[in-house]
Scaffold this motif. Structure first.
Motif, short mmCIF file in Angstrom:
data_model
loop_
_atom_site.label_atom_id
_atom_site.label_comp_id
_atom_site.label_asym_id
_atom_site.label_seq_id
_atom_site.Cartn_x
_atom_site.Cartn_y
_atom_site.Cartn_z
N UNK A 170 -52.27 112.43 -31.04
CA UNK A 170 -51.15 113.35 -31.27
C UNK A 170 -51.33 114.12 -32.58
N UNK A 171 -50.42 115.06 -32.80
CA UNK A 171 -50.47 115.91 -33.99
C UNK A 171 -50.40 115.11 -35.28
N UNK A 172 -49.54 114.09 -35.29
CA UNK A 172 -49.30 113.36 -36.54
C UNK A 172 -50.18 112.12 -36.71
N UNK A 213 -57.95 110.51 -42.08
CA UNK A 213 -56.95 110.02 -41.12
C UNK A 213 -57.24 110.55 -39.73
N UNK A 214 -57.66 111.83 -39.65
CA UNK A 214 -58.02 112.42 -38.37
C UNK A 214 -59.15 111.63 -37.71
N UNK A 243 -57.93 108.38 -36.27
CA UNK A 243 -57.23 108.60 -35.00
C UNK A 243 -58.22 108.81 -33.86
N UNK A 244 -59.28 109.56 -34.12
CA UNK A 244 -60.32 109.79 -33.10
C UNK A 244 -60.99 108.46 -32.75
N UNK A 245 -61.35 107.68 -33.80
CA UNK A 245 -62.02 106.39 -33.57
C UNK A 245 -61.14 105.46 -32.75
N UNK A 246 -59.85 105.45 -33.06
CA UNK A 246 -58.92 104.57 -32.33
C UNK A 246 -58.82 104.99 -30.86
N UNK A 247 -58.97 106.28 -30.63
CA UNK A 247 -58.92 106.76 -29.26
C UNK A 247 -60.19 106.44 -28.47
#
Length: 359
Positions: free
Chosen positions: A83-85, A141-142, A145-149
């Protein structure tokens, strides 16, 4: 033949009595980076949410890897959403954030360690694994988020304006990084944005969404150079959109008169008919400008100049109520109200023959 990993079959979405998506079909291929591009409110995020299952499909079907998931719970679909945040857990470290989903699925610890180590290396966060989100930059942080996805090994990764909160320089860096990561992983990325630069930079294909309809689906190069409609020509990049009348068709050339005294030519097309009105596109960077008379040039007057670092943006009056935008890197000291001469080659004049909402 390319494998279709996501198939949207005549899907529609209605909120109350109003359709925001109507009879939309789209095949998305395995391993491609496709962007849904459009202005705010066009329906692009709604399409993403129907793929993820966060929004119910009013009509039609959604298939992921040839399985009908239209009524399947979002947690049961082989997709992940960024998501955006970023939605990182503030009380967890980088490593804990990335491994959280795997732990919820009760994956064995040995497998978790293996996967997390692999993706942390992929997104270049090895030295930050013990840090908390508040201790990271926006770009870091971006990447978390990518790694978590991707650590979940989804068949499709959905990204909803995931770079919009970054500053311009970091955003451009992350565009390149995101594309590299996608190619290394081979996972299908479906990216939603209103930012045309992001779409042109990262995508294998772009779907231009306008009022819930795909107006054009094509490569970035074709979207930019050969827009099918005036909406797309105006939406993508800087543009001069001119309306003219076909006045002559001879051999392989069609002549178009703009206003009363400006003639431009385009390659002939079987649809061209003398007397027909036609819209044409000329990109500002495809116009040659000089203070000297050029062969077959058009005379104009410089009305305004904007310096934009690498280029001079000129606004040149050719006729009453007709001003062209011209971008030039020539090191010429242009002056306001000075006379200049423009040269536009026929291969740089793009006819727009499609109708609105034609895909």
């Amino acid at each position: 033949m390319e494998k279709v990993i996501v198939k949207l079959d005549n899907i529609s979405k209605k909120f109350n009595t109003k359709y925001v998506i109507k009879n939309l079909s789209l095949d998305i291929y395995e391993g491609e980076f496709i962007t849904l591009l459009g202005s705010s409110g066009c329906g692009k995020t709604t399409i993403l949410r129907m793929i993820s299952g966060l929004d119910h499909v009013t009509e039609g079907k959604v298939y992921i890897d040839n399985i009908d998931v239209t009524d399947v719970d979002p947690t049961k679909r082989e997709v992940n959403t960024i998501f955006q945040n970023f939605a990182l857990f503030p009380h967890m470290t980088v490593e804990e954030n990335i491994s959280f989903g795997l732990k919820m699925k009760k994956v064995k610890q040995e497998e978790i360690d293996k996967r997390v180590k692999k993706v942390i290396k992929l997104v270049k966060l090895e030295e930050f694994i013990d840090r908390y989100p508040k201790e990271l930059s926006g770009g870091q942080q971006q990447r978390v988020a990518i790694a978590r996805g991707v650590v979940m090994n989804p068949k499709v990764l959905l990204l909803d304006e995931s770079l919009c909160s970054l500053d311009l320089k970091l955003k451009r860096q992350m565009q390149i990084e995101l594309k590299k990561i996608q190619k290394k992983l081979g996972i299908t990325f479906i990216y939603v944005t209103h930012d045309q630069d992001e779409a042109l930079t990262m995508s294998d294909r772009i779907a231009i969404i306008n009022k819930g309809v795909i107006e054009q689906l094509d490569t970035p190069q074709n979207i930019y150079n050969y827009p099918k409609t005036t909406f797309i020509a105006d939406f993508i990049g800087e543009s001069n959109i001119l309306q003219g009348e076909i006045t002559k068709i001879k051999d392989e050339i069609t002549e178009i008169k703009i206003n009363n005294n400006i003639i431009l030519t385009i390659p002939n097309n079987e649809k061209d008919v003398i007397g027909n009105k036609i819209n044409i596109l000329v990109r500002p960077e495809n116009i040659k400008v000089s203070t000297n008379v050029l062969k077959d040039s058009i005379k104009g007057i410089v009305k305004d100049i904007v310096y934009d670092g690498s280029v001079n943006k000129l606004f040149i009056e050719l006729d009453e109520n007709l001003i062209l935008k011209v971008n030039t890197q020539d090191k010429i000291d242009f002056k306001e109200d000075s006379i200049v001469y423009l040269k536009i080659e026929k291969n740089n004049v793009v006819p727009i023959r499609g109708k609105k909402n034609e895909a």
